[in-house]
Design an enzyme around this catalytic site. Structure first.
Site, mmCIF file in Angstrom:
data_model
loop_
_atom_site.group_PDB
_atom_site.id
_atom_site.type_symbol
_atom_site.label_atom_id
_atom_site.label_comp_id
_atom_site.label_asym_id
_atom_site.label_seq_id
_atom_site.Cartn_x
_atom_site.Cartn_y
_atom_site.Cartn_z
ATOM 1 N N GLY A 114 -20.849 -52.459 29.052
ATOM 2 C CA GLY A 114 -20.974 -52.841 27.640
ATOM 3 C C GLY A 114 -20.259 -51.852 26.761
ATOM 4 N NE ARG A 124 -10.836 -44.605 28.079
ATOM 5 C CZ ARG A 124 -9.676 -45.110 28.500
ATOM 6 N NH1 ARG A 124 -8.594 -44.977 27.763
ATOM 7 N NH2 ARG A 124 -9.598 -45.751 29.649
ATOM 8 C CB SER A 171 -7.955 -47.454 18.725
ATOM 9 O OG SER A 171 -7.921 -48.490 19.683
ATOM 10 C CE LYS A 199 -6.122 -41.087 20.406
ATOM 11 N NZ LYS A 199 -5.445 -41.630 19.251
ATOM 12 N NE ARG A 219 -1.860 -44.166 20.693
ATOM 13 C CZ ARG A 219 -2.071 -44.471 21.964
ATOM 14 N NH1 ARG A 219 -3.104 -45.230 22.301
ATOM 15 N NH2 ARG A 219 -1.280 -44.033 22.907
ATOM 16 C CD GLU A 262 -17.113 -49.775 30.609
ATOM 17 O OE1 GLU A 262 -16.261 -48.948 30.907
ATOM 18 O OE2 GLU A 262 -18.277 -49.714 31.019
ATOM 19 N NE ARG A 275 -7.040 -52.433 22.530
ATOM 20 C CZ ARG A 275 -6.322 -51.767 23.435
ATOM 21 N NH1 ARG A 275 -6.819 -50.666 23.986
ATOM 22 N NH2 ARG A 275 -5.127 -52.159 23.785
ATOM 23 N N PRO A 283 -24.061 -48.647 27.427
ATOM 24 C CG PRO A 283 -25.775 -50.172 27.033
ATOM 25 C CD PRO A 283 -24.718 -49.375 26.332
ATOM 26 C CB SER A 293 -9.425 -42.966 21.385
ATOM 27 O OG SER A 293 -10.098 -44.051 20.822
ATOM 28 N N GLY A 321 -10.974 -49.742 23.604
ATOM 29 C CA GLY A 321 -11.354 -49.994 24.994
ATOM 30 C C GLY A 321 -11.645 -48.680 25.684
#
Lengths: 370, 370, 370, 370
Positions: free
Chosen positions: B359, B195, B73, B163, B42, B302, B329, B356, B232, B349
Site C-alpha cells: 500500500g 528509499r 517526483s 529525497k 527534476r 507501490e 503512480r 503498509p 524519493s 512510487g
C-alpha cells in the site's frame, strides 16, 4: 488467467459441466499487451480460446471465430487484472457467467434480465476503415444483433460493444496494390478513426445520430456522441464484431446491466450512479458482501483532447514514451477499481464519440440481491 | 507550469508581493519526466527555480539549492498534473502556500497549525547508498529538521519527506576508482534501496524502528514500515534532503496536515479517512466548495511485490515496456484524484517500508473552514 | 557531457582560452531524452549553455538564444553518445571545434575550408507550422544564412540544418483562441509536417524544389527530396533556426565537410562514400589513426514508410511501445558508428524529404591529413 | 512472417513437399515482442508452429514442443525483421533450410558440413534458476546434444544456443509455497542470471570453464566467457533447451557455419571475420550475388556494463523508458545488418559471459560457392 494463452479457468468450467461450450455466445476480456497495433496478446488469446472450444464442440476454430465475438482490449495498466467474461445462453433463456467465478443459474423473469445479441459484418477492407461505409456496416450489424437478442426497443439497450479492424502498414500496401486509397497511413490514427466510425454506427442504429452527421464529423465534432457505445479497434480483426447488451422481460437469468456516462476522467460519482441503478451501494467502496454480485464492469475512457482535466494540464497526449491510451486506461481503470474494490475490469481507451467528450462511460453487470 | 522550466507562476506571486522569495523554505512538486534514473525534468526545474530565487534574493543558486529542499517526483502519469507546492515561513509564524493559488494569510493559533522544518545531510557517496550509513544519516537529518520546526514530540509529526541520491553508472565508476564497493550496480535497484534506507532512517528518528532492524532488512522485512515516511530517490541529488511536516500550537497559519495509511492500491476509504481528520467530507468526491481549502495532497504507493492485489493478478512487475513505478503512480494517483476532483497531487512510487506493504500512505494539507 | 545540464567541457575550453565565448556561432548536439514532444533535455541543455555564455559574454541568455542556433536532437539510442559540437568563427576566418576535443587552428586557405552561416526567422505561429508559410519562412532564412557565410553558389553547400517548432496541445489551444486552425492536433504528426516544410524550404533556397511543388506534397510526394537538408523539430523552439555548412575558398581553417545520400537504412557504403570525399578510408572501419581527424558526423534517417527494407518487413511503424524515430536513430546511428568506431554522432530521425525516400543522408566534418 | 501467429511460409514449404515436417529438428527465430518477461509473441508463435507440425505429423503439440527446441528471441528493433530459421535433418545426412527461402539440397561431403544436435533438460524449478544446479543441467544437455550430432571434438563446435527459463512473480510464489528460496525476485535480473548460468554450462561442456569458477562468478567475473555460447531466457520455457551447431565430415549438406567474437558493440570488423571464414567478402557490404548464400546470421550482444563504449558514455543502462536489451539489439543488429545488407538476423541481447565482456559474438551459416 496466468498469461494470454491460459484458458484453464474456462476449461475447468466446461470440464465440470458448469458451462456448456456450445452455449457460449461472446467473450469480453482484458489481455496484458500494450493495447496498440502490435499487441498480439489478443490474437494469442483468441487462438487459444477457439482451440479449446473447437475441441469441445467439434466445430473448426475458424468457424467459431466467425460467429462468436471475442472482444479483447489489450493493456492491464496499473491495478487492472487480466481476465475475461464469458457470455452464454441456454435453453430459451439466457445464462451469463464469468469464467473466473461459478456459472449463475437462471431465475424467474422479474423486471427484466440481461439480454444479449451478437452479429458480424462482412470483412471490412482497409479503404473502408474510418469512412461512412464503416458507419453503415456497423449500424446494420447492431440492428442484426438487436434482432438476435429479441430487443426491439432501443431504450432497453444499455451497452453496445463493437470490435473494429484498423489499418496496418501491410493493409495499406494491400489497398494501394488494389488501387485504393486509405483515410490514413498512421496506424494509431486509423484505430481512432475506426472507433469513431463504430460509435457513429451504434448511434445510427439506436436512433441517436443527428441527420446532419457525416464523414467530416468523425474525430471532429465531438458533440456527436453515444453514451451506450463502446468500440475497440485492433489488428487482429478484419470485420466489425458486435455485442448488444440490454435488459428484457423476454429473458430470464439473475443478471441485469446498467450504464452511466462519465463526464470526465475524474468522474468518480458516475461509477456510483451506475451501481445505484442496480441497487448496489458504494460508500465509498462496494462492500465485501456485495462484491460477489458483480459479474462484469465495462469502462470506456479517453485522455481529454484539450490537454486539460478540470483546468489542470495533463501530459498524456504529448508523451512519446507511453501511449496516451495506456495512460488513461491505467488512470480511469484505477478510479473505477477503487470503487469496486477489484481490478478485474474491462477498461478500454479510445472513447471518441463514446460518452461525453473527454469522459466516457461505465456499465456494470450484476446479480440481484439474493 | 507549462513545462519543467516554467517557474512563471511562482515569479508572479513574488512580483506581486504575495510571497517573499526569502521566506521560501521548501518545494515539493511533480514534473513530467519518467521518474527514473534518466529523468532530467527534476534537475531542469530545480535549476530554473534556483535561478529565479537567486535573482530575487541575491544568494547564489548553489547556496540556495544547498539549504532549500526541492523534492520533485518525476512522472505525471494519467490524470496527474505537473505542479509544485511552495512552503514558506514568515515572521515567527509559518505561512504555507501553493504557487498555483493565492498565498494564505497566517491566522491565530488554534488547535495547532502546520509546522515545517528542513535539514540536509552531507553528500552521500555511492558506497553508502542503500546501507546503514544512509539510515543513520537520514535519522540525524530528521532530528535536525524537527528541531528546526520546533517539534519535540514525534506524535505531532504527520509526514516526513526525504529525497535521497541513487547510484548511476557514473557513480559506480567513481566509487570503484576510489576502491569502494556499491550495494548494487543496477540503477533502479539502487533507487529502491536508497528509499528503503530513507524510510528506516525516518522510523529511527521517530522512535518507531525495531531495535533488531539491520541492513539485511532493507527491501527484505516489509513488516518494518513507517506510516509517515515518504522517500524519493533521484540522480539529481547527492545528499539526503529532509522536510518534516506536523501540527503545532507553537505555529500559526490557516493550514493543518493529516495523514492516513493505505493498506493496498485499492484503498479508496483511506483517502476519506485523511480528509475526515481535517473536517472535509468526500461523498464520494470532495465538494466543489471545499476543493479550494486543499493546499496539497501527498501520496506514496507501490506495485504489490507479490504480484496480486486482493487476489487478482497484476502485471506491473513483469512489464518490460512501462516501469512498474509509472504504472502504480498513474493508478493510485487517479484513485486519489477521483476523490479530490483534482489531478494536482504529489504521487510518488517506491513506497518500500513506507506505509503498509503493498500500500502506502496519503497526506492532505488543507485550510480550516472559513 | 555527463547529463543534459553539464556544460563543463565547454566551460573548460573557455576557461583555458582555447575558445572565446564570443566566437561561438552555433551548436549541434545530441541529448539523452526521448527525442519527442516531451523531451525536455533539449531545453535544459540550451538553458545551461546560454547561462554559461551569458556569464562569459555579459549578453543576456535570451539574446544569445535568439542569435545562436542550438540544434539539439534528443535520443541517444543504442551506441549513440550524448555530445555536442561547437561551431566558432574568429577573425575574418572561420574556426570550428568540438567541445569534446581541442580547438583546431585556422590554416591557410587551400581548396576551400568549412564555411558556416546562420539565421533565424520570426516566431512561427502554430497555424503556420506544416504549411507553405513555413516553407517560405525557412527558404528566406537559408538565403540569409548563405549570405552570412558568404556562400553565393548553392553547389558549395554540403549541409543545411534547420530546427523548426512543432504544435503542442498548449499551442493548439492558443491558436484556436486566436480564431486560427492548425494543420493537425497530433503533436507527433506536427513534428513530421514541420520537418517536411523545412526540407521544402531548404530545397527552395538551393534551387532544387520543383516549381509544381505545393502544400499537398508535404508528407505526400516523397520524390521531392533534398540530399543536403537536415531538419529537426521540437517543442523548445518557436521560430525556424538555420545553419548552413559548405566549403569555401573565402574561408580558412583545417576543416572540410562532405555529404552523401543514403538510399535506405542499410546503406553502409554511403558512409564510406562521404568519408572518401574527405580522403578518409574505412576498411571497413576508420583506422584509429584517422579517428582524431573527424570533428563531427551528422546523419538523418527514417523508418521506411512502406514497412519494408530491401523486401524484409520491419516493425518500427506499428510499435506502440517505442517510437519509430527512436528505433531508426538507434539502428542507423549504430551502422554509422560502426564505420566511424565512435558513437558520438548527431543522428536525427524524421528524414521526410531529406535524402532518398526511406533513407536519408550522412555528412562528415573532418580535418585534412597532417 | 506477417505476425507472430503466421506460419504460412513454413506451411507452404511443407505443402509443396520441399520440406518434410518430420525432418524438422529445431527452430531459431525473432518475433516482434519486447523481448522481456511479458513478451508473449514467443509463446504465441511456438503454439502456432507446434499446431502446424501436429497437423502434419500426427504427434501431439505438447510432445513436439518437448523434443524440438524452439529458440525465439523477442524484439525486432530498428532494421531487424521478424523471421525464423528451420533446421531439418533427412536420411543419414543433414539438411538445413530457412523457411523464408527454398530448402537446400544435400551435397557431397566436402571439408565438413553443418552438423546439428539437440537436447532438453528436465524442467528447472525457480529455485535452481541462476544457480550451479542450472550450470550442470545445461552442461549435461550440451553433451547430450553433441552426442546427438555425432560431434565428439569440442573444437568442431561453432555455436551453442540454449534457451533457459526465468523467474516470474508467479514462479516466485510457487517456489516460496514449496519452502524454497529464489536467487532473485526481480524478473529481469533472473533472466540475466539464467543466461549467465547457461553460458557457464556451455563452457563447462566445451572444456573451457576454469576449474575455479563457481556460483559467485555468475554476473560477477566477466573474464569467464565462452565465444561460442548464445543463451536466451524467457518466461515461456520451463526447462533448458539446447541446440549445438558445428561442422563435421560425418555430415553432408551445402551449409557450413563460422563464428567470430565481437570485442565491443562497435566491432564491425568481426562481422567480416566470420564471413571470411566462409569465403564471403564484404567490401564493406556482402555483394548482392552472395547474399543468397547466407542462410542464417546469429548474434549476441550486450550494453557495456561500464557505461561506456570506446571511452564515450552510452545511456542504455540508465534508461527507464526503453529496456537496455532493446537498445543494444537495435544497435548491434543494425551494424551487422549493414554488412549483410539484410535485416533478417537473429540478434539476442543479454550476452553475459557470451563472448568478450561488453561485446558478444556473431555466427553465420552459409552455403558454399556454387
Amino acid at each position: 488467467m496466468a498469461h494470454p494463452g491460459d484458458v484453464s479457468a474456462l476449461a475447468g468450467l466446461i470440464d465440470t459441466g458448469e458451462l456448456r461450450a456450445g452455449d457460449i455466445v461472446a467473450f469480453i476480456g482484458k489481455t496484458e499487451g500494450n493495447g496498440g497495433v502490435n499487441d498480439f496478446t489478443r490474437g494469442y488469446f483468441t487462438q487459444s480460446l477457439m482451440a479449446l472450444l473447437a475441441r469441445h464442440t467439434g466445430e473448426p476454430a475458424e468457424a467459431l471465430a466467425a460467429r462468436i465475438p471475442c472482444v479483447l482490449s489489450g493493456g492491464t495498466e496499473g491495478v487492472l487484472s487480466p481476465h475475461f467474461v464469458v457470455f452464454a445462453r441456454c435453453g430459451d433463456a439466457v445464462r451469463s457467467t464469468s469464467a473466473s467465478g461459478a456459472a449463475a443459474e437462471p431465475v424467474d423473469t422479474v423486471n427484466g434480465s440481461l439480454a444479449i445479441g451478437t452479429a458480424f459484418t462482412e470483412p471490412l477492407p482497409a479503404e473502408a476503415v474510418g469512412r461512412w461505409a464503416q458507419v453503415e456496416s456497423v449500424a446494420a450489424a447492431v440492428r442484426a444483433a438487436m434482432k438476435d437478442a429479441g430487443l426491439t426497443d432501443p431504450r432497453d439497450i444499455e451497452f453496445v460493444q463493437v470490435k473494429c479492424p484498423c489499418i496496418t502498414s501491410a493493409r495499406v500496401q494491400d489497398a494501394v496494390a488494389r488501387g485504393q486509397t486509405v483515410v490514413t497511413t498512421d496506424a494509431n490514427r486509423s484505430m481512432a478513426l475506426s472507433r469513431a466510425a463504430g460509435a457513429f454506427g451504434i448511434a445510427l442504429a439506436l436512433g441517436e445520430l443527428p441527420e446532419s452527421a457525416g464523414d467530416a464529423d468523425l474525430l471532429s465534432d465531438f458533440a456527436v456522441a453515444c453514451n451506450r457505445a463502446s468500440v475497440s479497434s485492433g489488428v487482429e480483426v478484419t470485420c466489425n464484431e458486435v455485442i448488444v447488451l440490454g435488459n428484457s422481460k423476454q429473458w430470464t437469468g439473475p443478471l441485469q446491466i446498467a450504464h452511466a456516462p462519465m463526464r470526465d476522467a475524474l468522474d468518480l460519482p458516475a461509477v456510483g450512479a451506475a451501481l445505484d441503478r442496480l441497487g448496489i451501494a458504494a460508500r465509498p467502496q462496494v462492500a465485501e458482501a456485495d462484491r460477489g454480485r458483480i459479474a462484469a464492469v465495462l469502462v470506456k475512457c479517453e485522455p481529454d483532447r484539450r490537454g486539460q482535466i478540470r483546468g489542470a494540464r495533463h501530459t498524456m497526449l504529448d508523451d512519446t514514451d507511453i501511449n496516451a491510451q495506456r495512460h488513461i486506461r491505467g488512470a480511469v481503470g484505477a478510479l473505477v477499481a477503487g470503487v469496486m474494490g477489484d481490478g478485474r475490469l474491462f477498461v478500454s481507451g479510445g472513447a471518441e464519440h463514446q460518452g461525453p467528450d473527454g469522459g466516457g462511460l461505465v456499465a456494470v453487470i450484476a446479480a440481484g440481491r439474493a
